[in-house]
Design a protein around this motif. Sequence first.
Motif, PDB file in Angstrom:
ATOM      1  N   PHE A  47       0.746  -1.309  -0.279  1.00  0.00           N
ATOM      2  CA  PHE A  47       0.043   0.084  -0.091  1.00  0.00           C
ATOM      3  C   PHE A  47       0.873   1.182   0.032  1.00  0.00           C
ATOM      4  O   PHE A  47       2.033   1.232   0.340  1.00  0.00           O
ATOM      5  CB  PHE A  47      -0.900   0.006   1.357  1.00  0.00           C
ATOM      6  CG  PHE A  47      -1.730  -1.123   1.539  1.00  0.00           C
ATOM      7  CD1 PHE A  47      -2.915  -1.148   1.187  1.00  0.00           C
ATOM      8  CD2 PHE A  47      -1.152  -2.521   1.964  1.00  0.00           C
ATOM      9  CE1 PHE A  47      -3.723  -2.354   1.093  1.00  0.00           C
ATOM     10  CE2 PHE A  47      -2.086  -3.339   2.301  1.00  0.00           C
ATOM     11  CZ  PHE A  47      -3.104  -3.443   1.821  1.00  0.00           C
ATOM     12  N   LYS A  48       0.190   2.340  -0.506  1.00  0.00           N
ATOM     13  CA  LYS A  48       0.943   3.571  -0.211  1.00  0.00           C
ATOM     14  C   LYS A  48      -0.044   4.559   0.377  1.00  0.00           C
ATOM     15  O   LYS A  48      -1.319   4.905   0.131  1.00  0.00           O
ATOM     16  CB  LYS A  48       1.199   4.328  -1.783  1.00  0.00           C
ATOM     17  CG  LYS A  48       1.942   5.529  -1.663  1.00  0.00           C
ATOM     18  CD  LYS A  48       2.090   6.283  -3.004  1.00  0.00           C
ATOM     19  CE  LYS A  48       2.941   7.361  -2.939  1.00  0.00           C
ATOM     20  NZ  LYS A  48       3.165   8.051  -4.214  1.00  0.00           N
ATOM     21  N   LEU A  49       0.433   5.131   1.559  1.00  0.00           N
ATOM     22  CA  LEU A  49      -0.070   6.078   2.403  1.00  0.00           C
ATOM     23  C   LEU A  49       0.817   7.172   2.532  1.00  0.00           C
ATOM     24  O   LEU A  49       1.694   7.071   3.067  1.00  0.00           O
ATOM     25  CB  LEU A  49      -0.514   5.167   3.717  1.00  0.00           C
ATOM     26  CG  LEU A  49      -1.126   6.301   4.759  1.00  0.00           C
ATOM     27  CD1 LEU A  49      -2.442   6.456   4.276  1.00  0.00           C
ATOM     28  CD2 LEU A  49      -1.318   5.411   6.191  1.00  0.00           C
ATOM     29  N   ASN A  50      -0.043   8.317   2.101  1.00  0.00           N
ATOM     30  CA  ASN A  50       0.983   9.536   2.001  1.00  0.00           C
ATOM     31  C   ASN A  50       2.181   9.225   1.328  1.00  0.00           C
ATOM     32  O   ASN A  50       2.339   8.726   0.268  1.00  0.00           O
ATOM     33  CB  ASN A  50       1.298  10.080   3.431  1.00  0.00           C
ATOM     34  CG  ASN A  50      -0.076  10.515   4.066  1.00  0.00           C
ATOM     35  OD1 ASN A  50      -1.024  10.873   3.242  1.00  0.00           O
ATOM     36  ND2 ASN A  50      -0.288  10.462   5.238  1.00  0.00           N
ATOM     37  N   PHE A 159      -8.330  -1.346   5.783  1.00  0.00           N
ATOM     38  CA  PHE A 159      -7.029  -1.355   5.393  1.00  0.00           C
ATOM     39  C   PHE A 159      -6.121   0.018   5.369  1.00  0.00           C
ATOM     40  O   PHE A 159      -5.049   0.038   5.956  1.00  0.00           O
ATOM     41  CB  PHE A 159      -6.322  -2.200   4.319  1.00  0.00           C
ATOM     42  CG  PHE A 159      -6.807  -3.494   4.363  1.00  0.00           C
ATOM     43  CD1 PHE A 159      -5.688  -4.654   4.797  1.00  0.00           C
ATOM     44  CD2 PHE A 159      -8.076  -4.073   3.945  1.00  0.00           C
ATOM     45  CE1 PHE A 159      -5.968  -5.745   4.915  1.00  0.00           C
ATOM     46  CE2 PHE A 159      -8.296  -5.515   4.234  1.00  0.00           C
ATOM     47  CZ  PHE A 159      -7.263  -6.202   4.554  1.00  0.00           C
ATOM     48  N   GLU A 160      -6.997   0.875   5.248  1.00  0.00           N
ATOM     49  CA  GLU A 160      -6.197   2.453   5.411  1.00  0.00           C
ATOM     50  C   GLU A 160      -6.263   2.798   6.674  1.00  0.00           C
ATOM     51  O   GLU A 160      -5.132   3.120   7.325  1.00  0.00           O
ATOM     52  CB  GLU A 160      -7.244   3.483   4.981  1.00  0.00           C
ATOM     53  CG  GLU A 160      -6.867   4.962   4.994  1.00  0.00           C
ATOM     54  CD  GLU A 160      -7.678   5.923   4.360  1.00  0.00           C
ATOM     55  OE1 GLU A 160      -7.470   7.046   4.456  1.00  0.00           O
ATOM     56  OE2 GLU A 160      -8.765   5.451   3.671  1.00  0.00           O
ATOM     57  N   LYS A 161      -7.196   2.523   7.633  1.00  0.00           N
ATOM     58  CA  LYS A 161      -7.041   2.740   9.367  1.00  0.00           C
ATOM     59  C   LYS A 161      -5.946   1.831   9.574  1.00  0.00           C
ATOM     60  O   LYS A 161      -5.263   2.080  10.841  1.00  0.00           O
ATOM     61  CB  LYS A 161      -8.477   2.372   9.521  1.00  0.00           C
ATOM     62  CG  LYS A 161      -9.502   3.410   9.236  1.00  0.00           C
ATOM     63  CD  LYS A 161     -10.729   3.049  10.230  1.00  0.00           C
ATOM     64  CE  LYS A 161     -11.828   4.161   9.896  1.00  0.00           C
ATOM     65  NZ  LYS A 161     -11.561   5.567  10.559  1.00  0.00           N
ATOM     66  N   LEU A 162      -6.127   0.551   9.108  1.00  0.00           N
ATOM     67  CA  LEU A 162      -5.026  -0.551   9.819  1.00  0.00           C
ATOM     68  C   LEU A 162      -3.479  -0.011   9.546  1.00  0.00           C
ATOM     69  O   LEU A 162      -2.587   0.038  10.354  1.00  0.00           O
ATOM     70  CB  LEU A 162      -5.167  -1.653   9.181  1.00  0.00           C
ATOM     71  CG  LEU A 162      -4.199  -2.905   9.450  1.00  0.00           C
ATOM     72  CD1 LEU A 162      -4.078  -3.146  11.086  1.00  0.00           C
ATOM     73  CD2 LEU A 162      -4.357  -3.874   8.840  1.00  0.00           C
ATOM     74  N   GLU A 203      -9.081   3.206  -5.715  1.00  0.00           N
ATOM     75  CA  GLU A 203      -8.354   3.914  -4.754  1.00  0.00           C
ATOM     76  C   GLU A 203      -9.430   4.811  -4.009  1.00  0.00           C
ATOM     77  O   GLU A 203     -10.292   5.276  -4.218  1.00  0.00           O
ATOM     78  CB  GLU A 203      -7.637   5.007  -5.578  1.00  0.00           C
ATOM     79  CG  GLU A 203      -6.793   6.064  -4.894  1.00  0.00           C
ATOM     80  CD  GLU A 203      -6.027   6.865  -5.840  1.00  0.00           C
ATOM     81  OE1 GLU A 203      -6.136   8.093  -5.779  1.00  0.00           O
ATOM     82  OE2 GLU A 203      -5.103   6.420  -6.593  1.00  0.00           O
ATOM     83  N   SER A 204      -8.752   5.019  -2.633  1.00  0.00           N
ATOM     84  CA  SER A 204      -9.793   5.724  -1.649  1.00  0.00           C
ATOM     85  C   SER A 204      -9.091   7.076  -1.012  1.00  0.00           C
ATOM     86  O   SER A 204      -7.939   6.739  -0.741  1.00  0.00           O
ATOM     87  CB  SER A 204     -10.185   4.665  -0.433  1.00  0.00           C
ATOM     88  OG  SER A 204     -10.860   5.405   0.618  1.00  0.00           O
ATOM     89  N   CYS A 212      -3.783   4.208  -1.451  1.00  0.00           N
ATOM     90  CA  CYS A 212      -3.950   3.349  -2.526  1.00  0.00           C
ATOM     91  C   CYS A 212      -3.269   2.261  -2.240  1.00  0.00           C
ATOM     92  O   CYS A 212      -2.409   1.691  -1.664  1.00  0.00           O
ATOM     93  CB  CYS A 212      -3.430   4.188  -3.746  1.00  0.00           C
ATOM     94  SG  CYS A 212      -1.924   4.433  -3.862  1.00  0.00           S
ATOM     95  N   VAL A 213      -4.010   1.126  -2.928  1.00  0.00           N
ATOM     96  CA  VAL A 213      -3.591  -0.164  -3.013  1.00  0.00           C
ATOM     97  C   VAL A 213      -2.730  -0.389  -4.168  1.00  0.00           C
ATOM     98  O   VAL A 213      -2.956  -0.066  -5.338  1.00  0.00           O
ATOM     99  CB  VAL A 213      -4.715  -1.337  -3.084  1.00  0.00           C
ATOM    100  CG1 VAL A 213      -4.104  -2.788  -2.839  1.00  0.00           C
ATOM    101  CG2 VAL A 213      -5.515  -1.016  -1.984  1.00  0.00           C
TER     102      VAL A 213
END
Length: 214
Positions: A47-50, A159-162, A203-204, A212-213
């Motif tokens: 995943f990519k978070l920021n 999964f974003e929260k996780l 994408e959320s 994004c996944v």
Amino acid sequence: MSRYKYKVCFLGDTAVGKTSIITRLMYNKFDSNYQATVGADFLTKSFKLNQNYIKLQLWDTAGQEKFRSLMPSYIRNSSAAIIVYDITNRESFNSIDYWIEDIRNERGDEAIIYLVGNKTDDPNNRLISIEELEKKAKQNNCNFLETSAKVDHNVNLLFEKLCTSLVSKFPNQIIESNPQEIEKPKEKVISLPNNSDNSPQKESKTQNNCFCVI
């Protein structure tokens, strides 16, 4: 830019939708004819978070009683555990206490725990309210969310929260990897149905964040 790697264990009674949630995440699909997981299946997703790249090792465990003795070995070294229950099945909700006990016995308070009520697509047969879930989560210091793997409700959000929780609690769990390997990961999939279909993931986006996944 940082790269992280975490082990996440999925727990819960049989037929609550653990495999369905993972399959929805991995392949953006739902199959109503799953066979029960035997032992555990293992796969990875990035995943990519920021500006962070996060690689999750997802352990999809069996819910049958005969496999309960194996759970400590799957929970061991997990950074997080996702306990799934069926909102139309009171027994699966009551089992949350046993799954939490297994996690606490093996990981103490180290592992992040999410309680996830699945099958919100069937509101007419709901037996557990969101208020009950919230109360259970507060009593056990857990995070909580409701999902539907069938209609793709809140799966990406889970999964974003996780991922956010993991980076916040374990900020030093950084790995060195080839950036191309992170951006185009080779997924290892064991015993999941129709694993040849690797459909693009949705994408959320949330305010001030990009998740994004990949």
